[in-house]
Each structure stands twice: as structure tokens, then as C-alpha cells.
Design a protein around this motif. Structure first.
Motif, mmCIF file in Angstrom:
data_model
loop_
_atom_site.group_PDB
_atom_site.id
_atom_site.type_symbol
_atom_site.label_atom_id
_atom_site.label_comp_id
_atom_site.label_asym_id
_atom_site.label_seq_id
_atom_site.Cartn_x
_atom_site.Cartn_y
_atom_site.Cartn_z
ATOM 1 N N GLY A 1 6.969 2.090 2.611
ATOM 2 C CA GLY A 1 8.460 1.789 2.606
ATOM 3 C C GLY A 1 8.725 1.256 1.677
ATOM 4 O O GLY A 1 10.557 1.074 1.822
ATOM 5 N N LYS A 2 7.987 1.695 0.289
ATOM 6 C CA LYS A 2 8.695 0.652 -0.597
ATOM 7 C C LYS A 2 10.520 1.770 -1.691
ATOM 8 O O LYS A 2 11.374 1.043 -2.200
ATOM 9 C CB LYS A 2 7.337 0.371 -1.773
ATOM 10 C CG LYS A 2 7.158 -0.714 -1.440
ATOM 11 C CD LYS A 2 6.128 -0.870 -2.695
ATOM 12 C CE LYS A 2 4.889 -0.115 -2.873
ATOM 13 N NZ LYS A 2 4.167 0.992 -2.010
ATOM 14 N N THR A 3 9.215 3.009 -1.741
ATOM 15 C CA THR A 3 10.555 3.949 -1.957
ATOM 16 C C THR A 3 11.510 4.030 -1.360
ATOM 17 O O THR A 3 13.063 4.552 -1.304
ATOM 18 C CB THR A 3 9.758 5.192 -2.287
ATOM 19 O OG1 THR A 3 8.711 5.007 -3.430
ATOM 20 C CG2 THR A 3 10.693 6.389 -2.734
ATOM 21 N N GLU B 1 8.037 2.000 -9.535
ATOM 22 C CA GLU B 1 6.534 2.748 -9.917
ATOM 23 C C GLU B 1 6.853 2.902 -11.148
ATOM 24 O O GLU B 1 6.706 3.697 -11.845
ATOM 25 C CB GLU B 1 6.035 3.355 -8.714
ATOM 26 C CG GLU B 1 5.918 2.863 -7.424
ATOM 27 C CD GLU B 1 4.457 3.259 -7.527
ATOM 28 O OE1 GLU B 1 3.531 3.585 -8.058
ATOM 29 O OE2 GLU B 1 4.368 3.405 -5.770
ATOM 30 N N THR C 1 0.725 -1.313 0.434
ATOM 31 C CA THR C 1 -0.098 -0.114 -0.321
ATOM 32 C C THR C 1 0.969 1.205 -0.065
ATOM 33 O O THR C 1 2.117 0.932 0.405
ATOM 34 C CB THR C 1 -0.807 -0.008 1.524
ATOM 35 O OG1 THR C 1 -0.017 -0.355 2.058
ATOM 36 C CG2 THR C 1 -2.209 -0.970 1.163
ATOM 37 N N GLU D 1 11.036 7.005 -8.510
ATOM 38 C CA GLU D 1 9.563 6.881 -8.378
ATOM 39 C C GLU D 1 9.702 8.404 -9.344
ATOM 40 O O GLU D 1 9.887 9.884 -8.821
ATOM 41 C CB GLU D 1 8.774 7.315 -7.224
ATOM 42 C CG GLU D 1 7.869 7.403 -7.414
ATOM 43 C CD GLU D 1 7.595 7.433 -5.892
ATOM 44 O OE1 GLU D 1 8.401 6.801 -4.747
ATOM 45 O OE2 GLU D 1 6.036 6.321 -5.566
ATOM 46 N N GLY E 1 2.801 4.442 1.313
ATOM 47 C CA GLY E 1 3.369 4.484 2.294
ATOM 48 C C GLY E 1 3.881 3.514 3.439
ATOM 49 O O GLY E 1 4.535 4.054 4.143
HETATM 50 N N1 LIG Z 1 11.252 12.660 3.001
HETATM 51 C C1 LIG Z 1 9.959 12.314 4.108
HETATM 52 N N2 LIG Z 1 10.366 12.536 5.688
HETATM 53 C C2 LIG Z 1 9.555 12.092 6.408
HETATM 54 N N3 LIG Z 1 9.179 10.955 6.064
HETATM 55 C C3 LIG Z 1 9.156 10.586 5.057
HETATM 56 C C4 LIG Z 1 9.958 10.940 4.030
HETATM 57 N N4 LIG Z 1 9.229 9.833 2.950
HETATM 58 C C5 LIG Z 1 8.802 9.320 3.021
HETATM 59 N N5 LIG Z 1 8.093 9.988 4.143
HETATM 60 C C6 LIG Z 1 7.521 8.433 5.194
HETATM 61 O O1 LIG Z 1 7.677 7.157 5.042
HETATM 62 C C7 LIG Z 1 6.565 6.007 4.603
HETATM 63 C C8 LIG Z 1 7.464 5.717 3.922
HETATM 64 O O2 LIG Z 1 7.298 5.941 2.677
HETATM 65 P P1 LIG Z 1 7.323 5.657 1.123
HETATM 66 O O3 LIG Z 1 7.949 6.832 0.242
HETATM 67 O O4 LIG Z 1 8.517 5.060 1.118
HETATM 68 O O5 LIG Z 1 6.472 4.875 0.845
HETATM 69 P P2 LIG Z 1 6.025 3.889 -0.573
HETATM 70 O O6 LIG Z 1 6.059 2.300 -0.123
HETATM 71 O O7 LIG Z 1 7.228 3.628 -1.470
HETATM 72 O O8 LIG Z 1 4.201 4.749 -0.841
HETATM 73 P P3 LIG Z 1 3.959 4.682 -2.073
HETATM 74 O O9 LIG Z 1 3.828 3.165 -2.783
HETATM 75 O O10 LIG Z 1 2.651 5.463 -2.019
HETATM 76 O O11 LIG Z 1 5.103 5.216 -2.950
HETATM 77 C C9 LIG Z 1 5.494 7.557 4.592
HETATM 78 O O12 LIG Z 1 4.919 6.817 5.413
HETATM 79 C C10 LIG Z 1 6.148 8.032 4.504
HETATM 80 O O13 LIG Z 1 4.822 9.202 4.898
#
Ligand SMILES: Nc1ncnc2c1ncn2[C@@H]1O[C@H](COP(=O)(O)OP(=O)(O)OP(=O)(O)O)[C@@H](O)[C@H]1O
Ligand SMILES: [Mg+2]
Length: 238
Positions: free
Chosen positions: A42-44, A163, A38, A86, A40
């Protein structure tokens, strides 16, 4: 066989907020491994940590037999780990050819770079046709192709794609997925992050489902595609 990439108990935080809470997985040479989950989850954050843009709070990353402990990002690229981020992040004012050449900025083998440039144009003919145009004139899907082409220009041992189908029409998305399949058949090792779980799991050897910073389920692409909880949560079935 040892893995090309080994991630053990990786933890990453933004300030006090732990976004990745101890994940472990590995990628063997020639495999396509996907991380789904989903928004957020943590993938990115995981990919950005692997490419040296974020410093882990804990855990171990081993790439091609070497530990990555605070190794700077440019060193990691030179070791053979490339990242197509991304949101693409191409340089809109530079030409398509210049964007591709930037992907090879650490390479000294001019002949090899020229060959790989031709290969990128074969993989994505539209980039060849428009090589002298500013990259900002490309459509979203074409920019995604450029981002993938640029990552390939470092001739990586491992290609990480964040992505690649985001925001694309179904036809463009299919084209990107076909290209990933083609890269896989050419032996490219790929770590793929995708919202489109169906597409990602269909071509992945291994998949991991992430939820709020943890891996909650792992299996072959095939297994996860048929897993009831995955089907409910990610493939829109009830
Ligand atoms: N620069 C940042 N500062 C603070 N929190 C962050 C930062 N970047 C990401 N986060 C938080 O870390 C968590 C993981 O984010 P991440 O971008 O890794 O998710 P994701 O799995 O890639 O989501 P998506 O599918 O929406 O791209 C989220 O709760 C996000 O809000
Ligand atoms: Mg993301």
C-alpha cells in the motif's frame, strides 16, 4: 513542533478492496521519512492519495497546517507537495529541459524557475549536458534523475519519491541515494518509498514498515536497521 505532513488513520480502497487500512504517521520539516514494505503493502497507494490522485475512504491528511479533503492534485502541488511517481513517467518525446520546465508549470516567478533549472543541472550534470535531447533517449537511471529533477522544479516543501532506485544498477542506485542525502542536507523534506530497505533506512530519520495496508513497525532509521524482524524480512538475513 507541528508536523509538515500529518496522516491520521488513513484508509484507501480500490472498489471493495481496502489497500490502506488506517495508517498514521507524520513528517516534520527537514526530515527524511521512509515507508518500506513488501510488494502490494500500500505504499504507492498512500503516496497517490497524498498527492490527490486517489480519494481516501477515511482518515485525515493535514499538510502545512491545511486539511486536504478532496483538494485537487494541481492545488496540492501548488501548496508545495511534489511527487516523483513509481515508474518515472517522464515525457519521452519532450526534451529534458521541457520535462523539467513542466515541473514548474504552476510557478509565475520566471527568475526563480531559471535558478532552479540551473540547480537541477548542478545536481544532475548529465541532464544539463543533454538538455536539448528527447528525454526518451536517457537511460533508466538518468530518467529517474529527470523525474526527481522535475519534482524539485515546483520547489516543494515536501518531496515524495516512489522507488527512486527501482531497476537501477548498483552504481546508479548509489548516485540516487547520494543525491537524496544531498537534498536532505540542503533542508529538503522527503517522504521516501523504497524496496531497498537498507539504503532507505540508512538515510532516514524515521521509518515505517508497511504490511498489507497497515503500519506494523515504526522507529528511527537506525532502530529499524538494527531490528531483528526487519533484518530478517527486508535485509535478507536469517
Ligand atoms: N488501480 C488499482 N486497482 C485495484 N487494486 C489496486 C490498484 N492499484 C493497486 N491495487 C492493489 O492495492 C494494493 C496496494 O498496492 P500498492 O501499489 O499501493 O502497493 P506498493 O506497496 O506500492 O507495492 P510495490 O512495492 O509492489 O510497489 C495491492 O494489493 C494492489 O494490487
Ligand atoms: Mg509501489
Amino acid at each position: 513542533m507541528t508536523a509538515l505532513l500529518e496522516v491520521e488513520d488513513l484508509r484507501v480502497a480500490y472498489g471493495k478492496i481496502e489497500a490502506v487500512k488506517g495508517i498514521s504517521f507524520s513528517v516534520r520539516a527537514g526530515q527524511v521519512v521512509t515507508l518500506i514494505g513488501t510488494n502490494g503493502a500500500g505504499k504507492t497507494t498512500t503516496l497517490r492519495t497524498l498527492s490527490g490522485l486517489l480519494k481516501p475512504l477515511g482518515g485525515r491528511i493535514t499538510f502545512d497546517g491545511q486539511p486536504l479533503n478532496g483538494t485537487p492534485a494541481h492545488r496540492i502541488v501548488a501548496m508545495g507537495l511534489a511527487h516523483s511517481p513509481e515508474g518515472r513517467r517522464i515525457f519521452p518525446r519532450l526534451t529534458i529541459a521541457e520535462n523539467l520546465q513542466l515541473g514548474a508549470f504552476l510557478r509565475k516567478d520566471t527568475d526563480g524557475v531559471d535558478k532552479d533549472l540551473q540547480r537541477a543541472y548542478e545536481l544532475f550534470p548529465i541532464l544539463g549536458e543533454r538538455r536539448k535531447q528527447a528525454a526518451g533517449t536517457l537511460s533508466g537511471g538518468e530518467q529517474q534523475m529527470l523525474a526527481m529533477g522535475r519534482a524539485l522544479m515546483s520547489r516543494p516543501k515536501l518531496l515524495m519519491l516512489d522507488e527512486p532506485s527501482m531497476g537501477l544498477s548498483p552504481i546508479m542506485m548509489q548516485k540516487i541515494m547520494e543525491t537524496i542525502t544531498e537534498l536532505k542536507s540542503q533542508g529538503t523534506t522527503i517522504l521516501l518509498v523504497e524496496q531497498n530497505a537498507q539504503a532507505a533506512l540508512s538515510l532516514a530519520d524515521q521509518g515505517h514498515v508497511m504490511e498489507i495496508g497497515k503500519i506494523v513497525l515504526s522507529g528511527t532509521g537506525e532502530d529499524l536497521l538494527h531490528d531483528e524482524s526487519v533484518r530478517k524480512a527486508y535485509l535478507g538475513e536469517d
